[in-house]
Design a protein around this motif. Structure first.
Motif, short mmCIF file in Angstrom:
data_model
loop_
_atom_site.label_atom_id
_atom_site.label_comp_id
_atom_site.label_asym_id
_atom_site.label_seq_id
_atom_site.Cartn_x
_atom_site.Cartn_y
_atom_site.Cartn_z
N LYS B 92 0.99 -1.15 0.09
CA LYS B 92 0.04 -0.02 -0.11
C LYS B 92 0.89 1.06 -0.01
CE LYS B 92 -4.27 1.35 2.25
NZ LYS B 92 -5.19 1.29 3.04
N SER B 93 0.59 2.25 -0.82
CA SER B 93 1.26 3.66 -0.54
C SER B 93 0.04 4.65 -0.51
CB SER B 93 1.83 3.68 -2.11
OG SER B 93 2.44 5.02 -2.19
N GLU B 94 0.71 5.92 0.23
CA GLU B 94 -0.30 7.07 0.39
C GLU B 94 -0.13 7.89 -0.95
OE1 GLU B 94 1.20 8.90 3.72
OE2 GLU B 94 0.22 7.50 5.11
N LEU B 95 0.98 7.58 -1.76
CA LEU B 95 1.17 8.30 -3.13
C LEU B 95 0.15 8.16 -4.27
CD1 LEU B 95 5.09 8.06 -3.55
CD2 LEU B 95 3.59 9.75 -2.46
N THR B 96 -0.13 9.09 -5.00
CA THR B 96 -1.02 8.72 -6.21
C THR B 96 -0.58 7.84 -7.19
OG1 THR B 96 -0.25 10.78 -7.51
CG2 THR B 96 -2.33 11.06 -6.18
N ALA B 97 -1.12 7.10 -8.10
CA ALA B 97 -0.28 6.14 -9.00
C ALA B 97 0.78 7.11 -9.86
CB ALA B 97 -1.44 5.51 -10.04
N TYR B 98 0.41 8.38 -10.11
CA TYR B 98 1.57 9.43 -11.14
C TYR B 98 2.67 9.55 -10.08
CZ TYR B 98 3.20 13.62 -13.04
OH TYR B 98 4.07 14.33 -13.45
N GLU B 99 2.42 9.80 -8.79
CA GLU B 99 3.54 10.03 -8.00
C GLU B 99 4.46 8.87 -7.81
OE1 GLU B 99 1.40 13.75 -5.60
OE2 GLU B 99 1.21 11.61 -4.73
N LEU B 100 3.91 7.91 -7.49
CA LEU B 100 4.51 6.58 -7.39
C LEU B 100 5.52 6.27 -8.60
CD1 LEU B 100 5.46 4.36 -5.43
CD2 LEU B 100 3.23 3.33 -5.87
N ALA B 101 4.36 6.33 -9.65
CA ALA B 101 5.40 5.89 -10.92
C ALA B 101 6.45 6.73 -11.17
CB ALA B 101 4.20 6.14 -12.11
N LYS B 102 6.34 8.21 -10.81
CA LYS B 102 7.70 9.04 -11.17
C LYS B 102 8.56 8.68 -10.19
CE LYS B 102 6.25 13.11 -10.06
NZ LYS B 102 6.18 14.61 -9.87
N ARG B 103 8.49 8.11 -8.98
CA ARG B 103 9.39 7.51 -8.08
C ARG B 103 10.27 6.25 -8.88
NH1 ARG B 103 12.33 8.57 -5.18
NH2 ARG B 103 12.04 7.32 -3.36
N LEU B 104 9.20 5.67 -9.43
CA LEU B 104 9.69 4.30 -9.76
C LEU B 104 10.74 4.45 -10.97
CD1 LEU B 104 6.56 2.16 -9.92
CD2 LEU B 104 8.59 1.62 -8.39
N VAL B 105 10.43 5.46 -11.95
CA VAL B 105 11.37 5.90 -12.78
C VAL B 105 12.43 6.39 -12.37
CG1 VAL B 105 11.57 7.43 -14.77
CG2 VAL B 105 9.44 6.22 -14.60
N GLU B 106 12.53 7.45 -11.39
CA GLU B 106 13.84 7.73 -10.80
C GLU B 106 14.79 6.63 -10.29
OE1 GLU B 106 11.60 11.83 -9.20
OE2 GLU B 106 12.28 10.53 -7.63
N LEU B 107 14.22 5.71 -9.58
CA LEU B 107 14.71 4.22 -9.10
C LEU B 107 15.45 3.36 -10.29
CD1 LEU B 107 12.61 3.84 -5.92
CD2 LEU B 107 15.08 4.59 -6.04
N GLY B 108 14.78 3.57 -11.45
CA GLY B 108 15.40 2.99 -12.61
C GLY B 108 14.41 1.56 -12.86
N VAL B 109 13.24 1.64 -12.31
CA VAL B 109 12.35 0.34 -12.67
C VAL B 109 11.97 0.47 -14.06
CG1 VAL B 109 10.18 -0.53 -12.06
CG2 VAL B 109 11.72 0.07 -10.32
#
Lengths: 246, 109
Positions: B92-109
């Motif tokens: 579970k995450s408190e972030l929106t899908a958009y915010e979480l996806a941005k973080r995933l991109v930053e982490l190289g996923v």
């Protein structure tokens, strides 16, 4: 034995998405023109035109099964039919309480008009009806069953439909009927979703405009065609899919 | 990258831990389960606001590495129970899908 023609999914002017001409009086007139014996006015999350519709239909051959179409928290539409106005009202009161409290913006969503027994506009529903309630689909099904109603997930394979939103039909769901659009044959449906064979598939017009009202199903009735008898027969027997040739 | 590497960095809450060594390769975002069944790919993270128990069966079918319910949306207890029974990583995450996806991109996923 007589053959009864049905269309059990029609929206009145109370549903913001329905045409302004969809007053109960106009709907009844059109349904009679089309030789339909039984209709249900199933507005989104509200029943405020059902009583007037019943009063307008009094003395006419056409019968009106009390009904409503409610949106679950998973954004799934569920039709519920009841034997009488009292049961419908008991269900509705809970549903309305659980409907998210957003004011209707007529410019954006449309009018939500309530009529009287003379088919005249008397009031407006202020709360936006085109919205989710905070009940899960399973809870709505159980509530419908509790008030002796018939729960039917609407247009299951398109937007706001059970299969579209949840991918497949959860086992826990206590339903017998599924409404489909019938834009394909029953065999094509069975091929695509084999589990549909376990359900009674029904077809309605889901009319939002007067010219969409059509007899979509039939049942055979041995008893007198009272609303109560027709309701019991629908509950007991699978209404036959009846597609009018255009 | 494996799921375990992402957990702390993304501040995810674990609703059910099954196999945190699952490989993670991309992500899929969707709330209409019929679409997810048709389009999500093996080893993706699936981001959704849908909390109904059907998400567990769909995640198994799509073979995603984990389901992440975003926006702190309500998750049915039955979903958590199913995830335990079927061995599905449910997060579970408190972030929106958009915010979480941005973080995933930053982490190289």
């Amino acid at each position: 034995m007589r053959e009864i023609l049905l269309d059990l999914h029609i929206h009145s002017v109370l549903s913001p998405c329905a045409d302004i001409l969809m007053t109960p009086g106009n709907i009844i007139k059109k349904a009679i023109e089309k030789n339909i014996d039984v209709i249900s006015i199933t507005d989104h999350n509200s029943i405020k035109n059902v009583k007037s519709a019943r009063e307008i239909s009094a003395g006419k051959k056409i019968k009106i099964i009390p009904g409503i179409e409610v949106q679950s928290k998973e954004d799934i539409h569920l039709l519920s039919y009841f034997e009488n106005l009292k049961d419908l009202n008991s269900y509705y009161e809970l549903v309305y309480e659980g409907l998210n409290n957003i004011k209707n913006d007529e410019e954006k969503f449309g009018h939500q008009i309530i009529v009287d027994k003379n088919d005249q506009f008397i009031d407006k529903e202020e709360k936006l009806l085109m919205n989710s309630t905070n009940y899960s689909l399973n809870e709505l099904v159980n509530l419908t069953n509790k008030f002796n109603g018939i729960p039917v997930p609407s247009h299951a394979d398109r937007s706001f439909g059970l299969i579209k939103n949840l991918g497949f039909i959860p086992e826990e769901l206590n339903i017998k009927f599924i409404e489909l659009n019938f834009n394909k044959t029953i065999l094509q449906y069975y091929n695509q979703y084999p589990y549909l064979k376990k359900f009674q598939l029904i077809n309605n017009s889901d009319s939002h405009f007067l010219n969409q009202i059509e007899p979509k199903m039939k049942i055979n009735l041995k008893t007198q065609p009272t609303t109560k008898n027709i309701f019991k027969q629908i509950k007991k027997e699978q209404p036959k899919n009846y597609i009018i040739s255009k | 990258m494996v799921l375990k590497d992402l957990l702390e960095k993304l501040n995810l809450k674990i609703l059910n831990e099954a196999d945190l060594s699952r490989e993670v390769k991309g992500c899929y975002i969707g709330d209409l389960l019929s679409n997810v069944m048709a389009n999500a790919q093996k080893n993706q993270l699936w981001l959704t606001i849908q909390g109904h128990q059907n998400i567990i069966a769909v995640s198994l079918l799509a073979e995603v590495s984990a389901v992440i319910v975003v926006e702190d949306s309500e998750v049915d207890n039955k979903s958590i129970k199913r995830a335990e029974e079927k061995g599905v990583n449910l997060l579970k995450s408190e972030l929106t899908a958009y915010e979480l996806a941005k973080r995933l991109v930053e982490l190289g996923v």
